[in-house]
Scaffold this active site. Structure first.
Site, PDB file in Angstrom:
ATOM      1  N   ASP A   8      64.445   4.601  54.360  1.00 46.35           N
ATOM      2  CA  ASP A   8      65.658   5.433  54.454  1.00 46.35           C
ATOM      3  C   ASP A   8      65.631   6.711  53.604  1.00 46.35           C
ATOM      4  O   ASP A   8      66.593   7.004  52.878  1.00 46.35           O
ATOM      5  CB  ASP A   8      66.898   4.592  54.085  1.00 46.35           C
ATOM      6  CG  ASP A   8      67.119   3.426  55.049  1.00 46.35           C
ATOM      7  OD1 ASP A   8      66.284   3.230  55.950  1.00 46.35           O
ATOM      8  OD2 ASP A   8      68.131   2.712  54.891  1.00 46.35           O
ATOM      9  N   ASP A  48      68.081   4.579  58.796  1.00 48.03           N
ATOM     10  CA  ASP A  48      69.434   4.067  59.013  1.00 48.03           C
ATOM     11  C   ASP A  48      70.023   4.936  60.136  1.00 48.03           C
ATOM     12  O   ASP A  48      70.009   6.175  60.042  1.00 48.03           O
ATOM     13  CB  ASP A  48      70.222   4.230  57.700  1.00 48.03           C
ATOM     14  CG  ASP A  48      71.269   3.158  57.491  1.00 48.03           C
ATOM     15  OD1 ASP A  48      71.062   2.002  57.909  1.00 48.03           O
ATOM     16  OD2 ASP A  48      72.324   3.481  56.877  1.00 48.03           O
ATOM     17  N   HIS A  50      73.195   4.874  62.577  1.00 41.98           N
ATOM     18  CA  HIS A  50      74.444   4.249  63.014  1.00 41.98           C
ATOM     19  C   HIS A  50      75.153   5.036  64.123  1.00 41.98           C
ATOM     20  O   HIS A  50      75.227   6.271  64.042  1.00 41.98           O
ATOM     21  CB  HIS A  50      75.424   4.160  61.838  1.00 41.98           C
ATOM     22  CG  HIS A  50      74.957   3.338  60.684  1.00 41.98           C
ATOM     23  ND1 HIS A  50      74.559   2.025  60.811  1.00 41.98           N
ATOM     24  CD2 HIS A  50      74.836   3.639  59.358  1.00 41.98           C
ATOM     25  CE1 HIS A  50      74.232   1.555  59.613  1.00 41.98           C
ATOM     26  NE2 HIS A  50      74.375   2.507  58.716  1.00 41.98           N
ATOM     27  N   HIS A  83      77.987   7.627  57.221  1.00 40.98           N
ATOM     28  CA  HIS A  83      76.662   8.117  56.839  1.00 40.98           C
ATOM     29  C   HIS A  83      75.642   7.826  57.940  1.00 40.98           C
ATOM     30  O   HIS A  83      75.826   6.918  58.737  1.00 40.98           O
ATOM     31  CB  HIS A  83      76.196   7.441  55.529  1.00 40.98           C
ATOM     32  CG  HIS A  83      75.954   5.967  55.700  1.00 40.98           C
ATOM     33  ND1 HIS A  83      76.983   5.045  55.650  1.00 40.98           N
ATOM     34  CD2 HIS A  83      74.837   5.251  55.962  1.00 40.98           C
ATOM     35  CE1 HIS A  83      76.498   3.829  55.858  1.00 40.98           C
ATOM     36  NE2 HIS A  83      75.198   3.923  56.060  1.00 40.98           N
ATOM     37  N   LYS A 108      67.490   1.207  62.416  1.00 37.44           N
ATOM     38  CA  LYS A 108      68.294   0.003  62.157  1.00 37.44           C
ATOM     39  C   LYS A 108      69.754   0.394  61.990  1.00 37.44           C
ATOM     40  O   LYS A 108      70.051   1.566  61.754  1.00 37.44           O
ATOM     41  CB  LYS A 108      67.795  -0.708  60.902  1.00 37.44           C
ATOM     42  CG  LYS A 108      67.903   0.152  59.665  1.00 37.44           C
ATOM     43  CD  LYS A 108      67.148  -0.428  58.504  1.00 37.44           C
ATOM     44  CE  LYS A 108      67.269   0.442  57.285  1.00 37.44           C
ATOM     45  NZ  LYS A 108      68.619   0.670  56.801  1.00 37.44           N
ATOM     46  N   CYS A 153      68.912  -1.436  50.955  1.00 36.81           N
ATOM     47  CA  CYS A 153      67.902  -1.469  52.020  1.00 36.81           C
ATOM     48  C   CYS A 153      66.499  -1.757  51.508  1.00 36.81           C
ATOM     49  O   CYS A 153      65.729  -2.459  52.169  1.00 36.81           O
ATOM     50  CB  CYS A 153      67.967  -0.190  52.829  1.00 36.81           C
ATOM     51  SG  CYS A 153      69.536  -0.105  53.738  1.00 36.81           S
TER      52      CYS A 153
END
Ligand code: VGL
Ligand code: ZN
Length: 206
Positions: A8, A48, A50, A83, A108, A153
């Site tokens: 990340d 990351d 989302h 984020h 992810k 993470c």
């Protein structure tokens, strides 16, 4: 076969990002040095990633604020600021990172209903990202982990790597943590050590 996993290294976790991890940018030159001189067979990055309506965001729950704890599908979930929204600037790898050296990216946190700290599985171990199978298929035996954030993470990625049977090293000086509560980073390091993660300083490799 040894692999470097960059966890990340994204704008939102770095300086002025939405979920800024203290001193995060200090990790980037170390990552670049390791990529260049660390003699890894493969460089993997986790990202990351989302959707905007992700349920780990406080903004998606009425009256909630970052840091609050909720139950999300039977799991305790810390609520975060918005984020690493897919395709946003905050989700991009930081510019100073040697992007061209990254062989594969595993994303992810794409499922709205569940968070995913580890690069291998979501927080409920309901689905795999494919990273574990990928590493096994390539014949990887040793995994070296660095990145953000030590207490989330990075920790869960390293713990899953151990559990999957990889010899797992944590490049301690190339990680930074959130430390939502004082001592979280220390606790995370202790847990990783207890579970069989070997802590290393990057100087031992470069
Ligand atoms: C992370 C909190 C929420 C991390 C990701 O990369 O450690 N932490 N999403
Ligand atoms: Zn996240």
């Amino acid at each position: 076969m040894k692999v470097l996993i960059l966890v990340d290294l994204q704008n939102d976790f770095c300086a002025n990002g939405a979920l800024e991890v203290p001193d995060a940018n200090a990790v980037i030159p170390i990552a670049n040095d390791l990529i260049e001189k660390g003699t890894f067979d493969l460089v993997i990055a986790t990202q990351d990633w989302h959707p905007a309506n992700h349920k780990s965001f406080a903004a998606n729950h009425p009256w909630r604020k970052p840091g609050d704890l909720i139950d999300l599908g039977g799991l305790e979930q810390i609520l975060w600021p918005i984020h690493c929204v897919q395709d946003s600037f905050g989700a991009l790898f930081v510019n100073d990172l040697n992007h061209s050296a990254i062989d594969f990216v595993f994303q992810k946190g794409t499922d709205v209903e569940i968070d995913s700290y580890s690069g291998f599985f979501d927080n409920g171990k309901r689905k795999a990202t494919g990273l574990g199978a990928f590493l096994s298929e390539k014949g990887v035996k040793e995994v070296y982990v660095l990145g953000l954030a030590t207490d989330y993470c990075v920790k869960f990625t390293a713990l899953d790597a151990v559990e999957l049977g990889f010899k797992t090293f944590l490049l301690e000086d190339a990680c930074r943590g959130v430390n939502l509560n004082e001592g979280d980073v220390e606790k995370a390091l202790d847990t990783m050590k207890e579970q069989g993660v070997i802590l290393l300083n990057s100087k031992e490799l470069i």
